[in-house]
Write a protein that holds these residues in place. Structure first.
Motif, PDB file in Angstrom:
ATOM      1  N   PRO A  40     116.979  13.766   8.358  1.00 51.81           N
ATOM      2  CA  PRO A  40     118.276  13.165   7.746  1.00 51.81           C
ATOM      3  C   PRO A  40     119.047  12.047   8.690  1.00 51.81           C
ATOM      4  O   PRO A  40     120.198  12.293   9.099  1.00 51.81           O
ATOM      5  CB  PRO A  40     119.152  14.308   7.508  1.00 51.81           C
ATOM      6  N   VAL A  41     118.468  10.971   8.917  1.00 51.94           N
ATOM      7  CA  VAL A  41     119.025   9.949   9.715  1.00 51.94           C
ATOM      8  C   VAL A  41     118.390   8.497   9.035  1.00 51.94           C
ATOM      9  O   VAL A  41     117.345   8.479   8.671  1.00 51.94           O
ATOM     10  CB  VAL A  41     118.345  10.024  11.287  1.00 51.94           C
ATOM     11  N   PRO A  42     119.183   7.542   9.383  1.00 51.04           N
ATOM     12  CA  PRO A  42     118.816   6.301   9.048  1.00 51.04           C
ATOM     13  C   PRO A  42     117.459   5.885   9.608  1.00 51.04           C
ATOM     14  O   PRO A  42     117.164   6.264  10.966  1.00 51.04           O
ATOM     15  CB  PRO A  42     120.101   5.338   9.133  1.00 51.04           C
ATOM     16  N   ALA A  43     116.552   4.970   9.123  1.00 52.64           N
ATOM     17  CA  ALA A  43     115.313   4.438   9.729  1.00 52.64           C
ATOM     18  C   ALA A  43     115.675   3.502  10.887  1.00 52.64           C
ATOM     19  O   ALA A  43     116.832   2.913  10.709  1.00 52.64           O
ATOM     20  CB  ALA A  43     114.560   3.721   8.712  1.00 52.64           C
ATOM     21  N   GLY A  44     114.991   3.653  11.914  1.00 52.64           N
ATOM     22  CA  GLY A  44     115.343   2.835  13.017  1.00 52.64           C
ATOM     23  C   GLY A  44     114.557   3.307  14.472  1.00 52.64           C
ATOM     24  O   GLY A  44     114.047   4.187  14.430  1.00 52.64           O
ATOM     25  N   LYS A  45     114.943   2.726  15.281  1.00 50.15           N
ATOM     26  CA  LYS A  45     114.297   3.091  16.872  1.00 50.15           C
ATOM     27  C   LYS A  45     114.950   4.331  17.186  1.00 50.15           C
ATOM     28  O   LYS A  45     113.906   5.127  17.817  1.00 50.15           O
ATOM     29  CB  LYS A  45     114.730   1.876  17.878  1.00 50.15           C
ATOM     30  N   ALA A  70     111.851   4.444   5.542  1.00 51.05           N
ATOM     31  CA  ALA A  70     113.352   4.889   4.832  1.00 51.05           C
ATOM     32  C   ALA A  70     113.316   5.471   3.538  1.00 51.05           C
ATOM     33  O   ALA A  70     112.515   5.094   2.828  1.00 51.05           O
ATOM     34  CB  ALA A  70     114.268   3.517   5.001  1.00 51.05           C
ATOM     35  N   MET A  71     113.910   6.486   3.254  1.00 52.84           N
ATOM     36  CA  MET A  71     113.957   7.249   2.103  1.00 52.84           C
ATOM     37  C   MET A  71     115.613   7.038   1.974  1.00 52.84           C
ATOM     38  O   MET A  71     116.280   8.286   2.049  1.00 52.84           O
ATOM     39  CB  MET A  71     113.606   8.654   2.257  1.00 52.84           C
ATOM     40  N   ASN A  74     119.884   7.247   4.407  1.00 53.67           N
ATOM     41  CA  ASN A  74     120.408   8.272   5.492  1.00 53.67           C
ATOM     42  C   ASN A  74     119.064   9.281   5.750  1.00 53.67           C
ATOM     43  O   ASN A  74     119.243  10.150   6.413  1.00 53.67           O
ATOM     44  CB  ASN A  74     121.637   9.193   5.118  1.00 53.67           C
ATOM     45  N   PHE A  75     117.802   9.083   5.351  1.00 55.40           N
ATOM     46  CA  PHE A  75     116.591   9.838   5.578  1.00 55.40           C
ATOM     47  C   PHE A  75     115.476   8.670   5.977  1.00 55.40           C
ATOM     48  O   PHE A  75     115.385   7.691   5.331  1.00 55.40           O
ATOM     49  CB  PHE A  75     116.393  10.679   4.216  1.00 55.40           C
ATOM     50  N   THR A  76     114.742   9.393   6.853  1.00 53.82           N
ATOM     51  CA  THR A  76     113.535   8.684   7.397  1.00 53.82           C
ATOM     52  C   THR A  76     112.437   9.596   7.201  1.00 53.82           C
ATOM     53  O   THR A  76     112.538  10.778   7.697  1.00 53.82           O
ATOM     54  CB  THR A  76     113.602   8.170   8.637  1.00 53.82           C
ATOM     55  N   PHE A  77     111.169   9.087   6.530  1.00 53.09           N
ATOM     56  CA  PHE A  77     109.896   9.957   6.599  1.00 53.09           C
ATOM     57  C   PHE A  77     109.124   9.355   7.726  1.00 53.09           C
ATOM     58  O   PHE A  77     109.020   8.167   7.861  1.00 53.09           O
ATOM     59  CB  PHE A  77     109.203   9.758   5.139  1.00 53.09           C
ATOM     60  N   PHE A  78     108.516  10.337   8.149  1.00 57.52           N
ATOM     61  CA  PHE A  78     107.449  10.073   9.685  1.00 57.52           C
ATOM     62  C   PHE A  78     106.117  10.845   9.445  1.00 57.52           C
ATOM     63  O   PHE A  78     105.951  11.743   8.964  1.00 57.52           O
ATOM     64  CB  PHE A  78     108.150  10.708  10.801  1.00 57.52           C
TER      65      PHE A  78
END
Length: 276
Positions: A40-45, A70-71, A74-78
């Motif tokens: 539950p975090v913004p995409a980025g380094k 980015a999803m 405020n969400f990022t898929f890895f």
């Protein structure tokens, strides 16, 4: 889901089984695995470093982020690829035995019901709660069936009441009583927040409260059967049901189980046993 008949590879002689195994990624035994998750975090380094920290805490070392997307804001898929240090004692794994009842033909199923009950077996099915996915219950109940097998409606000796989707527990209990049901089949596909487990437990508790404890034709509550693709983490005792069926279950398996559980005096070798 209950175990199916063992596959050919499961019947390998113990002495021919590999003892210790590792996951396979690029080469045999390299212990490389791939897993996916969301944070539950913004995409980025910073997000990628957080994903690598999580991978490290899960035992993947070294690990790399091979994909991130980015999803929303405020969400990022890895997707992470890394090496695990765990070993599996493959030869020591105990494989559950196959089904404990015979798989009957359509004629045998109808013969058993006609011989022992002298009436049609009544089966009520539904998707309960907010679950609107009827594919599973329809595959078992409807004539069209599943995997080349006809559904329970195809049997002359089975009366099927398919209540459809989003049926409340109260409605299901009331209908089962009105129809003098021998068995109740509940399908649960939606699994968010373990809704399938909560709904099934609620259903089972309601039937146990509404009926005597005995199970069987004319003896008490109906046989309670739960079906769905994600019941592999719980047992019948935990849910309060008589049987759990999982993904890949066919109508013939369910009908054969109904005969096994409700008509125990009947066997394919001695079909007239129930008349004595």
């Amino acid at each position: 889901m209950r175990p199916q008949d063992s596959a050919t590879t499961d019947r390998t002689a113990p002495q021919d089984l590999p003892s210790i195994i590792r996951p396979y990624g690029d080469t045999t035994g390299d212990a490389m695995v791939q897993l996916s998750f969301s944070l539950p975090v913004p995409a980025g380094k910073r997000a990628e470093l957080a994903a690598l920290q999580l991978a490290g805490k899960m035992g993947l070392e070294p690990a790399s982020v091979v994909h991130s997307k980015a999803m929303g804001p405020n969400f990022t898929f890895f997707i992470v690829y890394g090496k695990v240090n765990h070993l599996i004692d493959y030869a020591g794994i105990e494989v559950p035995e196959g089904r404990e009842y015979p798989l009957l033909s359509g004629k045998e199923i109808d013969l058993a019901i006609r011989t022992v009950l002298s009436r049609r077996m009544v089966v009520v099915g539904a998707c309960i709660g907010t679950d609107a996915h009827t594919v599973g219950i329809d595959a078992i109940l409807n004539v069209k069936g599943f995997a080349g097998e006809k559904g329970l409606e195809y049997h002359r000796e089975i009366q099927v009441i398919n209540m459809g989707a989003q049926v409340t527990v109260e409605e299901l209990v009331e209908r089962a009583k009105a129809e003098n049901a021998d068995a109740v089949l509940v399908s649960q596909v939606v699994t968010q927040k373990n809704a399938h487990i909560h709904n099934t437990k609620q259903m089972a508790a309601a039937f146990h409260a509404a009926y005597p404890t005995a199970v069987g034709p004319g003896m008490g509550r109906p046989l309670l059967i739960a079906g769905g693709p994600r019941f592999d983490t719980v047992t019948e005792q935990e849910l309060g049901v008589d049987r759990i069926f999982g993904k890949g279950t066919t109508p013939r398996e369910v009908a054969s189980y109904l005969v096994h559980a409700l008509l125990p005096s009947w066997t394919p070798e001695n079909p007239a046993e129930g008349e004595r």
